[in-house]
Design an enzyme around this catalytic site. Structure first.
Site, PDB file in Angstrom:
ATOM      1  N   ASN A  45       0.837  -1.200   0.000  1.00 14.75           N
ATOM      2  CA  ASN A  45       0.000   0.000   0.000  1.00 14.75           C
ATOM      3  C   ASN A  45       0.875   1.254   0.000  1.00 14.75           C
ATOM      4  O   ASN A  45       1.966   1.271   0.575  1.00 14.75           O
ATOM      5  CB  ASN A  45      -1.021   0.001   1.134  1.00 14.75           C
ATOM      6  CG  ASN A  45      -0.426  -0.250   2.505  1.00 14.75           C
ATOM      7  OD1 ASN A  45       0.607  -0.876   2.654  1.00 14.75           O
ATOM      8  ND2 ASN A  45      -1.113   0.239   3.528  1.00 14.75           N
ATOM      9  N   ILE A  46       0.382   2.273  -0.691  1.00 17.20           N
ATOM     10  CA  ILE A  46       1.122   3.531  -0.867  1.00 17.20           C
ATOM     11  C   ILE A  46       0.187   4.680  -0.505  1.00 17.20           C
ATOM     12  O   ILE A  46      -0.807   4.923  -1.217  1.00 17.20           O
ATOM     13  CB  ILE A  46       1.616   3.681  -2.326  1.00 17.20           C
ATOM     14  CG1 ILE A  46       2.457   2.457  -2.728  1.00 17.20           C
ATOM     15  CG2 ILE A  46       2.419   4.974  -2.481  1.00 17.20           C
ATOM     16  CD1 ILE A  46       2.820   2.406  -4.211  1.00 17.20           C
ATOM     17  N   GLU A  47       0.482   5.335   0.612  1.00 20.17           N
ATOM     18  CA  GLU A  47      -0.404   6.403   1.093  1.00 20.17           C
ATOM     19  C   GLU A  47       0.047   7.771   0.591  1.00 20.17           C
ATOM     20  O   GLU A  47       1.090   7.912  -0.061  1.00 20.17           O
ATOM     21  CB  GLU A  47      -0.461   6.353   2.624  1.00 20.17           C
ATOM     22  CG  GLU A  47      -1.005   5.001   3.082  1.00 20.17           C
ATOM     23  CD  GLU A  47      -1.233   4.895   4.573  1.00 20.17           C
ATOM     24  OE1 GLU A  47      -0.681   5.694   5.352  1.00 20.17           O
ATOM     25  OE2 GLU A  47      -1.989   3.979   4.967  1.00 20.17           O
ATOM     26  N   CYS A  56      -4.273   0.689  -2.382  1.00 25.78           N
ATOM     27  CA  CYS A  56      -4.098  -0.543  -1.625  1.00 25.78           C
ATOM     28  C   CYS A  56      -3.058  -1.439  -2.292  1.00 25.78           C
ATOM     29  O   CYS A  56      -2.853  -1.390  -3.505  1.00 25.78           O
ATOM     30  CB  CYS A  56      -5.414  -1.326  -1.565  1.00 25.78           C
ATOM     31  SG  CYS A  56      -6.706  -0.513  -0.614  1.00 25.78           S
ATOM     32  N   GLU A  58      -3.195  -4.592  -2.973  1.00 25.74           N
ATOM     33  CA  GLU A  58      -3.752  -5.507  -3.985  1.00 25.74           C
ATOM     34  C   GLU A  58      -3.818  -4.829  -5.351  1.00 25.74           C
ATOM     35  O   GLU A  58      -3.481  -5.416  -6.383  1.00 25.74           O
ATOM     36  CB  GLU A  58      -5.168  -5.953  -3.597  1.00 25.74           C
ATOM     37  CG  GLU A  58      -5.254  -6.713  -2.288  1.00 25.74           C
ATOM     38  CD  GLU A  58      -5.535  -5.824  -1.084  1.00 25.74           C
ATOM     39  OE1 GLU A  58      -4.929  -4.741  -0.971  1.00 25.74           O
ATOM     40  OE2 GLU A  58      -6.379  -6.222  -0.257  1.00 25.74           O
ATOM     41  N   CYS A  87     -10.501  -4.632   0.531  1.00 25.38           N
ATOM     42  CA  CYS A  87     -11.556  -3.600   0.613  1.00 25.38           C
ATOM     43  C   CYS A  87     -12.504  -3.715  -0.579  1.00 25.38           C
ATOM     44  O   CYS A  87     -12.226  -4.427  -1.549  1.00 25.38           O
ATOM     45  CB  CYS A  87     -10.941  -2.204   0.676  1.00 25.38           C
ATOM     46  SG  CYS A  87     -10.456  -1.528  -0.932  1.00 25.38           S
ATOM     47  N   CYS A  90     -10.992  -2.827  -4.048  1.00 29.50           N
ATOM     48  CA  CYS A  90     -10.112  -3.895  -4.542  1.00 29.50           C
ATOM     49  C   CYS A  90     -10.926  -5.100  -5.014  1.00 29.50           C
ATOM     50  O   CYS A  90     -10.583  -5.741  -6.004  1.00 29.50           O
ATOM     51  CB  CYS A  90      -9.099  -4.300  -3.484  1.00 29.50           C
ATOM     52  SG  CYS A  90      -7.814  -3.046  -3.253  1.00 29.50           S
TER      53      CYS A  90
END
Ligand code: THU
Length: 135
Positions: A45-47, A56, A58, A87, A90
């Site tokens: 995941n990359i915020e 996310c 996935e 989620c 995804c």
């Protein structure tokens, strides 16, 4: 899915999880997706400081693979500390690219490795076939 495939996916997803960029939630997620051709693609995941651009793990794994020309997938693993399921957004992406695929939801300590189909996670998914009549 056999245990060997589960182990392969979970190990790759756990390694990818270490790359998670999560300065806001601190919640690391790793993923690995297996293509029909036998290749593995991983994601974390990359915020983002603006929050909504966050992606996310996935989707990172699947989009990396699609951008390399892969469109058919067998299975995907998601590894978190507490073994969560993908989620809703995804799940919709899984329904697009692997409607007959399987999802492994594992904990980092492998105390849990749950396997479900994409169809179980998103029943009656809206998908590519629903647009065929307008193409
Ligand atoms: N996240 C994932 O990467 N995958 C999931 O299945 C659940 C949520 C991420 C998004 C965000 O960076 C963090 O977990 C908290 O929501």
């Amino acid at each position: 899915m056999d245990q060997k495939t589960i182990d392969l996916l979970v190990t790759a997803a756990a390694a990818a999880r270490e790359k998670a960029y999560v300065p806001y939630s601190g919640y690391k997620v790793g993923s690995a997706v297996l293509t029909r051709s036998g290749r593995l693609y991983t994601g974390c995941n990359i915020e983002n400081a603006s929050y909504t651009p966050t992606v996310c793990a996935e989707r990172v794994a699947i989009f990396k693979a699609v951008s390399e020309g892969e469109t058919e997938f067998m299975a995907i693993a998601v590894v978190t500390e507490n073994g969560v399921s993908p989620c809703g957004v995804c799940r919709q992406v899984l329904a697009e690219f692997m409607p007959r695929g399987e999802v492994v939801m594992a904990t980092t300590d492998s105390s849990r490795q749950d396997v479900m189909t994409v169809a179980e996670l998103l029943p009656r998914a809206f998908g590519p076939d629903d647009l065929h009549h307008v193409r």
